[in-house]
Design an enzyme around this catalytic site. Structure first.
Site, PDB file in Angstrom:
ATOM      1  CG  HIS A  70      -6.352   1.152   1.247  1.00 26.12           C
ATOM      2  ND1 HIS A  70      -6.864  -0.123   1.418  1.00 26.12           N
ATOM      3  CD2 HIS A  70      -5.379   1.274   2.179  1.00 26.12           C
ATOM      4  CE1 HIS A  70      -6.229  -0.720   2.403  1.00 26.12           C
ATOM      5  NE2 HIS A  70      -5.302   0.107   2.882  1.00 26.12           N
ATOM      6  CG  HIS A  78      -2.868   2.658   6.569  1.00 26.03           C
ATOM      7  ND1 HIS A  78      -3.576   1.859   7.438  1.00 26.03           N
ATOM      8  CD2 HIS A  78      -2.766   1.961   5.415  1.00 26.03           C
ATOM      9  CE1 HIS A  78      -3.885   0.713   6.831  1.00 26.03           C
ATOM     10  NE2 HIS A  78      -3.403   0.758   5.599  1.00 26.03           N
ATOM     11  CE  LYS A  84      -8.943  -3.316   5.109  1.00 28.56           C
ATOM     12  NZ  LYS A  84      -7.809  -2.560   4.673  1.00 28.56           N
ATOM     13  CG  HIS A  95      -5.662  -7.143   4.635  1.00 23.47           C
ATOM     14  ND1 HIS A  95      -4.675  -6.190   4.650  1.00 23.47           N
ATOM     15  CD2 HIS A  95      -5.021  -8.336   4.528  1.00 23.47           C
ATOM     16  CE1 HIS A  95      -3.494  -6.783   4.554  1.00 23.47           C
ATOM     17  NE2 HIS A  95      -3.673  -8.092   4.493  1.00 23.47           N
ATOM     18  CG  HIS A 114      -4.007  -3.797  -0.085  1.00 20.33           C
ATOM     19  ND1 HIS A 114      -4.309  -5.109   0.134  1.00 20.33           N
ATOM     20  CD2 HIS A 114      -4.211  -3.160   1.091  1.00 20.33           C
ATOM     21  CE1 HIS A 114      -4.675  -5.250   1.397  1.00 20.33           C
ATOM     22  NE2 HIS A 114      -4.639  -4.084   1.996  1.00 20.33           N
ATOM     23  CG  ASP A 144      -1.990  -0.285   1.893  1.00 23.74           C
ATOM     24  OD1 ASP A 144      -2.437   0.207   2.944  1.00 23.74           O
ATOM     25  OD2 ASP A 144      -1.539  -1.441   1.841  1.00 23.74           O
TER      26      ASP A 144
HETATM   27  O1  DOR Z   1       1.790  -2.907   4.586  1.00 21.91           O
HETATM   28  C1  DOR Z   1       0.784  -2.666   5.227  1.00 21.91           C
HETATM   29  N1  DOR Z   1       0.754  -1.702   6.175  1.00 21.91           N
HETATM   30  N2  DOR Z   1      -0.302  -3.394   4.999  1.00 21.91           N
HETATM   31  C2  DOR Z   1      -1.393  -3.291   5.761  1.00 21.91           C
HETATM   32  O2  DOR Z   1      -2.324  -4.002   5.510  1.00 21.91           O
HETATM   33  C3  DOR Z   1      -1.429  -2.360   6.914  1.00 21.91           C
HETATM   34  C4  DOR Z   1      -0.470  -1.281   6.757  1.00 21.91           C
HETATM   35  C5  DOR Z   1      -0.219  -0.523   8.041  1.00 21.91           C
HETATM   36  O3  DOR Z   1      -1.198  -0.109   8.679  1.00 21.91           O
HETATM   37  O4  DOR Z   1       0.932  -0.311   8.390  1.00 21.91           O
HETATM   38 ZN    ZN Z   2      -3.841  -0.630   4.149  1.00 23.77          ZN
END
Ligand code: DOR
Ligand code: ZN
Length: 354
Positions: A18, A20, A104, A141, A179, A252
């Protein structure tokens, strides 16, 4: 089995289930932090606009590969962002061709760039039935968005209001509860069947909600789901280090420019990619469970997804490293998780997949 001489730990190369990676110049700045640590990563689709089609995922994969240091061996695994009008045929086609690894589910408005998310599970029943039939994992989520629900209760209420019904309606659907932050989620996952698993972040293992308020408001400890009270953190540590195949690594890592964190309405997300495995190693060592790190980081995830294990290795060495206060990211600045702290373990060697 890891070789665990006192000050060296060699394990199978880990994956991040997971992450980003963002896009544009932020992607350029962050992707190699992940690729240096992990052989593969499940890449979150919450771009603007979100990744909802095979074509968008392929284009995004191309941008990731273009941003990658060519000496690093890294495979991004792409995901499809579910919307109320997600197309089951497109999803099945993308999974069959290997363009999508998972879908997702963001409840609409639960977090960053989730405004196109699903407003009601009833709207995606055909998609879920298709995914169940073809064995495609659903990544969740798990927070309700009802403003009446206290923010610290949103995960536990999601289990009761959404997840329990979803799993009983689609019992063979592979579900990753992403998460997780509560003892409730740990218990729910432990009680579930083989098709239910969870990822655990380094930060939710490391601090509780007090950290967000030490002497003032600390935006770099704010993420979603928000950290909970200490009893929950202890339950997460126990689950992650237990050796149970139901729990695996998902950072995450969610970078936001410093100015978007340190502001009146700061973004949710912790940028932990640069020192992720070192952070997990600290937790596992403190729990006297370094022998369980390899399973959590490199085996339970691929086994759940039905993917091969990596055959490369990483070696962690006991050698203190101080995490920088900030890292440059193009025109902006990022504050990494553990900024200013000294971590005991460092990656000293990586061998790539054959
Ligand atoms: O803290 C987070 N940031 N939680 C999420 O679910 C998304 C992520 C983000 O994309 O910034
Ligand atoms: Zn995330």
């Amino acid at each position: 089995m890891p070789t665990n001489a006192l000050d060296r730990l060699t394990i199978r190369r880990p994956d991040d289930w997971h992450v980003h990676l963002r896009d544009g110049s932020m992607l350029d700045s962050v992707v190699n932090h992940t690729a240096r640590q992990f052989a593969r990563a499940i890449v979150m689709p919450n771009l603007v606009p979100p990744v909802t089609t095979v074509a968008a995922a392929e284009s995004y994969r191309g941008r990731i590969m273009a941003a990658l240091d060519p000496t690093l061996d890294f495979t991004p695994l792409m995901t499809c962002y579910l919307t109320d009008d997600a197309d089951p045929e497109e999803i099945e086609r993308g999974y069959a061709s290997g363009n999508f690894t998972a879908c997702k589910l963001y409840p609409a408005n639960a977090t960053t760039n989730s405004s196109h998310g699903v407003t009601d599970i009833a709207n995606i029943r055909t998609v879920l039935a298709t995914m169940e039939r073809i064995g495609m994992p659903l990544l969740v989520h798990g927070e309700v968005t009802d403003p009446e629900i206290d923010i610290f209760d949103r995960e536990a209420v999601f289990i009761d209001r959404v997840l329990t019904g979803l799993i009983s309606d689609f019992p063979a659907l592979k579900v990753v509860f992403e998460h997780i932050t509560t003892a409730d989620a740990v218990a729910f996952v432990e009680a579930g069947g083989d098709t239910l698993a969870a990822t655990v972040t380094p930060h939710h293992l490391d601090f509780n909600r007090n950290a967000i308020f030490v002497g003032g408001i600390r935006p770099h400890f704010y993420c979603l789901p928000v950290a909970k009270r200490e009893t929950h953190r202890l339950a997460l540590r126990k689950a992650a280090t237990s050796g149970s195949p139901k729990f695996f690594l998902g950072t995450d890592s969610a970078p936001h420019p410093l100015g978007d964190k340190e502001t009146a309405c700061g973004c949710a997300g912790i940028f932990n990619a640069p020192y992720a495995i070192e952070s997990y190693a600290r937790t596992f060592e403190a729990e006297d469970a370094l022998d369980k790190l390899e399973g959590f980081a490199a085996e339970h995830g691929p086994n759940f997804y039905g993917l091969p294990l990596n055959d490369g290795q990483i070696t962690l060495e006991r050698s203190p490293a101080t995490v920088p206060e900030t890292l440059a990211a193009g025109e902006t600045t990022l504050v990494p998780f553990h900024a200013g702290e000294t971590l005991a373990w460092q990656i000293s060697e990586t061998t790539q997949n054959a």
